[in-house]
Design an enzyme around this catalytic site. Structure first.
Site, PDB file in Angstrom:
ATOM      1  N   TYR A  26       0.861  -1.188   0.000  1.00 52.59           N
ATOM      2  CA  TYR A  26       0.000   0.000   0.000  1.00 52.59           C
ATOM      3  C   TYR A  26       0.895   1.235   0.000  1.00 52.59           C
ATOM      4  O   TYR A  26       1.819   1.344  -0.788  1.00 52.59           O
ATOM      5  CB  TYR A  26      -0.955  -0.060   1.195  1.00 52.59           C
ATOM      6  CG  TYR A  26      -2.123   0.889   1.058  1.00 52.59           C
ATOM      7  CD1 TYR A  26      -2.932   0.863  -0.089  1.00 52.59           C
ATOM      8  CD2 TYR A  26      -2.418   1.817   2.044  1.00 52.59           C
ATOM      9  CE1 TYR A  26      -3.996   1.740  -0.235  1.00 52.59           C
ATOM     10  CE2 TYR A  26      -3.484   2.694   1.916  1.00 52.59           C
ATOM     11  CZ  TYR A  26      -4.265   2.650   0.769  1.00 52.59           C
ATOM     12  OH  TYR A  26      -5.313   3.515   0.626  1.00 52.59           O
ATOM     13  N   LYS A  75     -20.091 -20.522 -10.438  1.00 48.79           N
ATOM     14  CA  LYS A  75     -19.379 -20.374 -11.708  1.00 48.79           C
ATOM     15  C   LYS A  75     -17.964 -19.860 -11.464  1.00 48.79           C
ATOM     16  O   LYS A  75     -17.004 -20.306 -12.105  1.00 48.79           O
ATOM     17  CB  LYS A  75     -20.151 -19.399 -12.609  1.00 48.79           C
ATOM     18  CG  LYS A  75     -19.703 -19.398 -14.071  1.00 48.79           C
ATOM     19  CD  LYS A  75     -19.990 -20.741 -14.718  1.00 48.79           C
ATOM     20  CE  LYS A  75     -19.720 -20.732 -16.209  1.00 48.79           C
ATOM     21  NZ  LYS A  75     -20.801 -20.123 -16.986  1.00 48.79           N
TER      22      LYS A  75
END
Length: 758
Positions: free
Chosen positions: A43, A98
């Site tokens: 970060y 999925k």
């Protein structure tokens, strides 16, 4: 055949989706996050560097973020499975599912997005505005004709692959099957006369794709619930159906079938009759792909035609048209060249790849699932099985090459052979193994004894085993107690076979058989009678010995060694083989086998050598190439100790044997054995790759390591599998879960020893 039953109860389905944590997907970091420096790089301030790089060139997002391996699965829930418009949030379990399939079959990261609108323009705008997040978009469960408009517009407006699997997935697999069916029957695509039952998303897409394969437009007769789609028809027509309207006097599906070479069904149960099948041309190609029940069953087709090539959408018939053969690998190839779209040429390439793979010799991983009945290209095998481990390395290169040839690839692949090897490393052979084992069990329907039949977990496991179609369970216990447990679980009386050992008609036969075996070991006939009456393990093994059952699972209420000793009262080791326990550990796509986990407490050198031979034999039977490492706290003698000496003795014993047909090495630490680069430090090592069979120096090491892996990582542990007995007996651990018991019952039904002794 009756309608396909669910292989689980509603409660099991809800538990699966809610336990141990809700849902089926989670996020895991790919970079270390253990120090302040790690966080600074991940970060602020380190992240600013790739931010500036991407601001100058957006394609750098593929280099510095996960975009290149990220697919969004997007729906508005207007056509969920066969359940209709249930809304976006109801579609979330399907979309998560999925996403899981993308990860499982092609190692593609995926997140589901549910869009709360039925307005086409609003849906398109929403997806377009967030589309650059991903490397590709898979549209799912969107009603027709909106799905056509949405996909078409998003393909135009986004610079990444957009693919509506409900349309194209089925089309690609069906097209692959059609290519091979034509090959077998000696037909040319341009001469093929095709009737299509169903003009929804899948039907229209199949018709469109086979035109690209060479079938003439005038030879495709499209039919919907109102009959043939012909020029001039106005009823229930739209712009998408109109593209397939032809000049014809035919008005019904029955008329369309007359003289047709091929019938493609994408409609509903019962849409096709025997008379329609009778009227088709010689060697008809009939793909009845409606789910869960085909337009006409293969049995009905075969009752009137013995020359038909048949495919369905179901796993319990040959030639399953299964979308999972397509979409993971199509996206894999598209992502790996950073494709801007998935075009028709890429779909055709995928169809040809799937067709070609079916003509290849079947690998051991698939053949093992059929217990030696190796499937080969022909009328009953025109489409590969979903658990073929070659799919990931075979199909994506075709797709990637088509993307490069048509100019939609941002990053062409320079070395296709190296690319194939990299794909093969992504495969998860263990998952293929599990599916193959289950497929074999479903086909052969073995009779499996659940010895501790009064235990609630065992009753539930037996019911699950039966519901999944894995075989015929037999519970050993008192009828009243078993029935009471079944009633408490909501299982219908009579659903499971129950045998009371004391009341069995075979009790005298088993007693005589056991007495003749044990009489010279100090047993009286009344001792044998008592064992048969009161010991369910002994009774179950007598059933196996006499051929009244095929396998047994036990151990939930007794220590492992007690259950094994019970079995040895009745059953013998396979001549020339050692009895061992072997656990299969699956973690992040990597599979290792650990032995001996349950039988020999402190093995000597000869014991360890025998364990290695038996483990290698079992691993090969399961479709893997064994690379055996003898583990120790020492590596090649440093430091040396008593257990290390036993390990080195085992290696020396194998060195002196002439018929060893597997790689082995030791003594070595686990980190050395599993390290892909260990030959850099030890160039003399005989292992050509990381070990996948770990022979432990003692049971405590095997047990501790296996349970640590299972408890502290995301590893899946199957076993320990008991090998070496003349009949398949599997012993669960005390307090085993329902899933553990079902897995072991499945292994018993598969019978690994039968594979490598037949």
């Amino acid at each position: 055949m009756t309608s396909k039953r669910p292989s689980f109860t509603d409660e099991e389905a809800l538990d699966f989706h809610s336990q141990p944590s809700p849902g089926k997907i989670s996020m895991a970091p790919t970079k270390p996050m253990g120090t302040q420096r790690d966080l600074s790089l991940a970060y602020s301030p380190g992240v600013a560097i790739p931010v500036l790089a991407i601001s100058e060139d957006e394609d750098k997002a593929y280099d510095y973020t996960s975009k290149g391996n990220l697919v969004a699965v997007i729906s508005n829930g207007t056509a969920i499975l066969g359940l209709g418009n249930l809304g976006p949030m109801a579609s979330k379990p399907v979309m998560e599912g999925k996403s899981v399939l993308f990860k499982r079959f092609a190692d593609i990261d995926s997140f589901d997005i549910e869009v709360d609108t039925t307005d086409v323009e609003e849906f398109i705008s929403t997806v377009r505005n967030i589309g650059s997040t991903w490397g590709g978009i898979n549209l799912e469960d969107i009603s027709s004709p909106d799905c056509f408009i949405i996909e078409s517009r998003l393909r135009e407006e986004l610079d990444i692959p957009v693919f509506h699997d409900d349309q194209h997935g089925t089309a690609i697999i069906a097209a692959a099957g059609l290519i091979n069916a034509c090959h077998i029957t000696g037909r040319n695509m341009e001469d093929l006369k095709v009737a299509v039952s169903g003009a929804g998303a899948a039907g229209l897409s199949v018709a469109g794709l086979i035109r690209h394969l060479g079938v003439k437009a005038e030879n495709i007769v499209m039919c919907d619930s109102s009959g043939v789609v012909y020029e001039g028809r106005t009823e229930k027509m739209d712009q998408f159906k109109s593209a397939f309207a032809i000049k014809t006097s035919k008005r019904t599906l029955a008329e369309a079938c007359e003289g047709a070479d091929c019938l493609l069904g994408l409609s509903a149960k019962g849409a096709v009759t025997k008379d329609m099948v009778k009227s088709m041309a010689k060697d008809p190609i009939i793909f009845a792909m409606a789910n869960p029940d085909p337009e006409i069953t293969p049995e009905d087709i075969k009752s009137v035609r013995d020359d038909a090539i048949i495919a369905t959408g179901r796993s319990d018939y040959p030639n399953q048209v299964n979308n999972v053969l397509g979409f993971p690998y199509i996206f894999r190839g598209a992502l790996d060249v950073r494709a801007r779209s998935i075009n028709e040429e890429m779909k055709v390439a995928a169809a040809h790849a799937i067709a070609e793979l079916a003509r290849e010799d079947v690998p051991d991983e698939v053949a093992a699932a059929y217990h030696g009945a190796r499937p080969s290209f022909g009328r009953e095998y025109i489409i590969p099985t979903p658990f073929d481990p070659r799919l990931i390395s075979f199909i994506p290169p075709f797709v990637a090459q088509a993307a490069m040839d048509t100019g939609v690839a941002r990053k062409p692949i320079k070395d296709m052979e190296s690319y194939r090897h990299s794909l093969a490393r992504r495969a998860d052979p263990a998952a293929a193994f599990i599916q193959g084992v289950q497929a074999h069990c479903k086909e052969n329907q073995r009779r499996i004894v659940f010895a501790e039949g009064e235990e609630p977990a065992v009753v539930r496991a037996a019911f699950s085993f039966k519901n999944q179609g894995l075989g015929h369970p037999i519970l050993i216990g008192r009828e009243a107690q078993v029935q009471r447990a079944m009633e408490q679980m909501g299982i219908q009386p009579g659903s499971l076979e129950i045998l009371n050992a004391r009341l069995s008609d075979n009790n005298p036969l088993y007693t005589d058989m056991l007495y003749s075996r044990l009489q010279r070991d100090g047993y009286l006939k009344r001792d044998a009678q008592r064992l048969v009456n009161q010991d369910r393990n002994v009774f179950g093994c007598c059933m196996l010995k006499n051929g009244d059952a095929d396998g047994m699972v036990t151990g939930v209420t007794r220590n492992y060694d007690v259950a094994l000793n019970d079995a040895l009262l009745v059953l013998d080791p396979i001549p020339g083989q050692a009895i061992i326990g072997m656990s299969m550990v699956i973690n992040r796509g990597r599979t290792v086998f650990i032995a001996d986990t349950s039988v020999t407490e402190l093995p000597q050198g000869q014991d360890l050598a025998n364990i290695a031979i038996e483990a290698a034999r079992g691993v090969r039977a399961l479709g893997f190439t064994p690379r055996v490492a003898f583990l120790s706290y020492s590596t090649f003698g440093n430091p040396m100790g008593e257990r290390g000496e036993k390990v080195r003795e085992a290696v020396a014993i194998l060195d002196g044997m002439k018929d060893i047909d597997f790689e082995y090495e030791g003594d070595m630490n686990a980190d050395v054995a599993l390290n892909t680069g260990h030959k850099l430090l030890y160039p003399f090592s005989r292992l050509t790759g990381p070990a996948n069979v770990l022979v432990m120096p003692a049971i405590h090491a095997a047990s501790i390591s296996t349970k640590l892996l299972e408890s502290m990582s995301r590893a899946t542990v199957i076993g320990p599998m008991l090998l070496g007995l003349e009949k398949p007996v599997q012993i669960a651990s005390l307090g085993a879960t329902v899933g553990d018991i079902v897995n072991l019952a499945t292994i018993a039904a598969f019978d690994v020893d039968d594979v490598h002794t037949s």
